[in-house]
Design a protein around this motif. Structure first.
Motif, PDB file in Angstrom:
ATOM      1  N   LEU A  36      20.677  20.810 -41.688  1.00 40.26           N
ATOM      2  CA  LEU A  36      20.285  19.195 -41.811  1.00 40.26           C
ATOM      3  C   LEU A  36      21.298  19.030 -40.763  1.00 40.26           C
ATOM      4  O   LEU A  36      20.946  18.396 -40.143  1.00 40.26           O
ATOM      5  CB  LEU A  36      20.644  18.764 -42.941  1.00 40.26           C
ATOM      6  N   ARG A  37      22.335  19.204 -40.781  1.00 34.72           N
ATOM      7  CA  ARG A  37      23.575  18.742 -39.302  1.00 34.72           C
ATOM      8  C   ARG A  37      22.831  19.089 -38.236  1.00 34.72           C
ATOM      9  O   ARG A  37      22.826  18.486 -36.871  1.00 34.72           O
ATOM     10  CB  ARG A  37      25.013  19.480 -39.745  1.00 34.72           C
ATOM     11  N   ILE A  38      22.125  20.262 -38.381  1.00 31.66           N
ATOM     12  CA  ILE A  38      21.879  21.389 -36.525  1.00 31.66           C
ATOM     13  C   ILE A  38      20.639  20.526 -36.479  1.00 31.66           C
ATOM     14  O   ILE A  38      20.732  19.860 -35.214  1.00 31.66           O
ATOM     15  CB  ILE A  38      22.029  22.531 -36.888  1.00 31.66           C
ATOM     16  N   VAL A  39      20.020  19.511 -37.314  1.00 32.32           N
ATOM     17  CA  VAL A  39      18.846  19.475 -36.974  1.00 32.32           C
ATOM     18  C   VAL A  39      19.113  17.570 -35.890  1.00 32.32           C
ATOM     19  O   VAL A  39      18.047  17.054 -35.635  1.00 32.32           O
ATOM     20  CB  VAL A  39      17.684  18.923 -38.166  1.00 32.32           C
ATOM     21  N   LEU A  40      20.049  17.053 -36.918  1.00 36.65           N
ATOM     22  CA  LEU A  40      20.082  15.595 -37.074  1.00 36.65           C
ATOM     23  C   LEU A  40      20.796  15.655 -35.489  1.00 36.65           C
ATOM     24  O   LEU A  40      21.083  14.684 -34.421  1.00 36.65           O
ATOM     25  CB  LEU A  40      20.605  15.270 -37.893  1.00 36.65           C
ATOM     26  N   ARG A  41      21.863  16.847 -35.272  1.00 37.09           N
ATOM     27  CA  ARG A  41      22.169  16.263 -34.100  1.00 37.09           C
ATOM     28  C   ARG A  41      21.442  17.215 -33.103  1.00 37.09           C
ATOM     29  O   ARG A  41      21.419  15.851 -31.929  1.00 37.09           O
ATOM     30  CB  ARG A  41      23.342  17.732 -33.688  1.00 37.09           C
ATOM     31  N   GLN A  42      20.105  17.896 -32.593  1.00 38.53           N
ATOM     32  CA  GLN A  42      19.669  18.218 -31.709  1.00 38.53           C
ATOM     33  C   GLN A  42      18.838  16.585 -31.553  1.00 38.53           C
ATOM     34  O   GLN A  42      18.232  16.497 -30.602  1.00 38.53           O
ATOM     35  CB  GLN A  42      18.354  19.221 -32.133  1.00 38.53           C
ATOM     36  N   GLU A  43      18.771  15.577 -33.187  1.00 41.03           N
ATOM     37  CA  GLU A  43      17.760  14.614 -32.628  1.00 41.03           C
ATOM     38  C   GLU A  43      18.791  13.542 -32.042  1.00 41.03           C
ATOM     39  O   GLU A  43      18.281  12.241 -32.420  1.00 41.03           O
ATOM     40  CB  GLU A  43      17.075  14.173 -34.148  1.00 41.03           C
ATOM     41  N   LYS A  44      20.072  13.620 -32.261  1.00 42.89           N
ATOM     42  CA  LYS A  44      21.083  13.141 -31.902  1.00 42.89           C
ATOM     43  C   LYS A  44      21.058  11.807 -33.119  1.00 42.89           C
ATOM     44  O   LYS A  44      21.205  10.563 -32.916  1.00 42.89           O
ATOM     45  CB  LYS A  44      20.748  11.542 -30.470  1.00 42.89           C
TER      46      LYS A  44
ATOM     47  N   ASP B  59      19.688  -2.107 -35.313  1.00 41.07           N
ATOM     48  CA  ASP B  59      18.000  -2.023 -35.369  1.00 41.07           C
ATOM     49  C   ASP B  59      17.833  -0.432 -35.225  1.00 41.07           C
ATOM     50  O   ASP B  59      17.547   0.088 -36.718  1.00 41.07           O
ATOM     51  CB  ASP B  59      17.001  -2.421 -34.521  1.00 41.07           C
ATOM     52  N   LYS B  60      18.224   0.243 -34.509  1.00 45.83           N
ATOM     53  CA  LYS B  60      18.846   1.466 -34.282  1.00 45.83           C
ATOM     54  C   LYS B  60      19.031   2.238 -35.279  1.00 45.83           C
ATOM     55  O   LYS B  60      18.555   3.376 -36.132  1.00 45.83           O
ATOM     56  CB  LYS B  60      18.946   2.188 -33.034  1.00 45.83           C
ATOM     57  N   HIS B  61      19.882   1.550 -36.003  1.00 46.29           N
ATOM     58  CA  HIS B  61      21.498   2.362 -36.647  1.00 46.29           C
ATOM     59  C   HIS B  61      20.143   2.848 -38.294  1.00 46.29           C
ATOM     60  O   HIS B  61      20.328   3.651 -39.463  1.00 46.29           O
ATOM     61  CB  HIS B  61      22.289   1.976 -36.601  1.00 46.29           C
ATOM     62  N   SER B  62      19.871   0.970 -38.379  1.00 43.03           N
ATOM     63  CA  SER B  62      19.209   1.066 -39.941  1.00 43.03           C
ATOM     64  C   SER B  62      17.464   1.616 -40.067  1.00 43.03           C
ATOM     65  O   SER B  62      17.705   2.777 -40.849  1.00 43.03           O
ATOM     66  CB  SER B  62      18.786   0.099 -39.639  1.00 43.03           C
ATOM     67  N   ASN B  63      16.975   2.082 -38.638  1.00 45.68           N
ATOM     68  CA  ASN B  63      15.829   3.007 -39.272  1.00 45.68           C
ATOM     69  C   ASN B  63      16.506   4.948 -39.112  1.00 45.68           C
ATOM     70  O   ASN B  63      15.405   5.243 -39.367  1.00 45.68           O
ATOM     71  CB  ASN B  63      15.659   2.932 -37.736  1.00 45.68           C
ATOM     72  N   ASP B  64      17.811   4.756 -38.204  1.00 44.62           N
ATOM     73  CA  ASP B  64      17.743   6.232 -37.844  1.00 44.62           C
ATOM     74  C   ASP B  64      18.379   6.166 -39.861  1.00 44.62           C
ATOM     75  O   ASP B  64      18.256   8.217 -39.783  1.00 44.62           O
ATOM     76  CB  ASP B  64      18.928   7.314 -37.543  1.00 44.62           C
ATOM     77  N   VAL B  65      19.012   5.321 -40.249  1.00 41.01           N
ATOM     78  CA  VAL B  65      19.590   5.921 -42.162  1.00 41.01           C
ATOM     79  C   VAL B  65      18.521   5.818 -42.926  1.00 41.01           C
ATOM     80  O   VAL B  65      18.334   7.263 -43.331  1.00 41.01           O
ATOM     81  CB  VAL B  65      20.529   4.481 -42.042  1.00 41.01           C
ATOM     82  N   VAL B  66      17.181   5.142 -42.540  1.00 44.03           N
ATOM     83  CA  VAL B  66      15.636   5.817 -43.074  1.00 44.03           C
ATOM     84  C   VAL B  66      14.717   6.597 -42.978  1.00 44.03           C
ATOM     85  O   VAL B  66      14.864   7.582 -44.002  1.00 44.03           O
ATOM     86  CB  VAL B  66      14.504   4.032 -42.899  1.00 44.03           C
ATOM     87  N   ASP B  67      14.851   7.423 -41.563  1.00 47.42           N
ATOM     88  CA  ASP B  67      14.565   8.589 -41.893  1.00 47.42           C
ATOM     89  C   ASP B  67      15.396   9.451 -42.097  1.00 47.42           C
ATOM     90  O   ASP B  67      14.736  10.305 -42.650  1.00 47.42           O
ATOM     91  CB  ASP B  67      14.270   8.005 -39.680  1.00 47.42           C
TER      92      ASP B  67
END
Length: 185
Positions: free
Chosen positions: A32-40, A66-74
């Motif tokens: 999960l951390r690897i995927v999220l790091r790649q997706e920033k 807004d970006k942070h909120s959307n990233d939390v949901v994603d």
């Protein structure tokens, strides 16, 4: 499909291949951390979403929130989608990836500790029987060492070599002495 989308899809497939089922938490979390790091988006595992901006906030502050909120949901949805159905049911109403990870760590920490202990015990107790072939023995020990790395307990190459050499019977003492004297690393 652009190359960045293709890379994201490829990495996400690692998470989708083996869903979190309770026995694989450390590996799932590392992936999960690897995927999220790649997706920033890895910051959402550590940085709490601040309170919503005020109406008089700068547009840049609004965009950042807004970006942070959307990233939390994603990220929350990605985490849920890569869990087995029992864990999905348990965490479907948790809105924050930080809360989810904190709870999962607490739930699986003891299990991971027990697994690490058993792996270290097997590694330390592994001894080459007299007149047995060396190659299968070393492969077995390397699998223990690799598994410890997967359990967030990595062993350096130098220490791994020392442990393997220590596991050899006294009939290998001359070889070990030559190895150490000639620094064959």
């Amino acid at each position: 499909m652009s190359s960045s989308n293709h890379n994201t899809f490829s990495l996400r497939s690692v998470l989708e291949k083996e869903k979190l089922n309770g026995s694989n938490f450390l590996e799932w979390y590392r992936n999960l951390r690897i995927v999220l790091r790649q997706e920033k988006r890895d910051y959402v595992l550590e940085k709490v979403l601040p309170e919503k901006y005020r109406s008089n906030a700068l547009q840049s502050e609004k965009n950042a929130w807004d970006k942070h909120s959307n990233d939390v949901v994603d990220v929350t949805c990605l985490m849920l989608a890569t869990m087995n159905s029992d864990l999905q049911k348990q965490y479907e109403n948790v809105a924050s990836p930080i809360e989810m990870i904190t709870s999962l760590k607490a739930m699986f920490q003891e299990q991971a500790r027990t697994e690490r202990y058993q792996m270290v015990k097997s590694l330390v107790e592994c001894k080459l029987p007299k007149d047995a072939p060396v190659s299968p023995h070393v492969i077995k020990m390397m699998s223990y060492i690799d598994n410890l790395g997967k359990l967030d307990c990595p062993i350096s190459q130098e220490l791994a070599t020392d442990i393997i050499l220590q596991s050899l019977p006294s009939s290998y003492d001359q070889f070990i002495m030559n190895y150490n004297m000639n620094s064959l690393t």
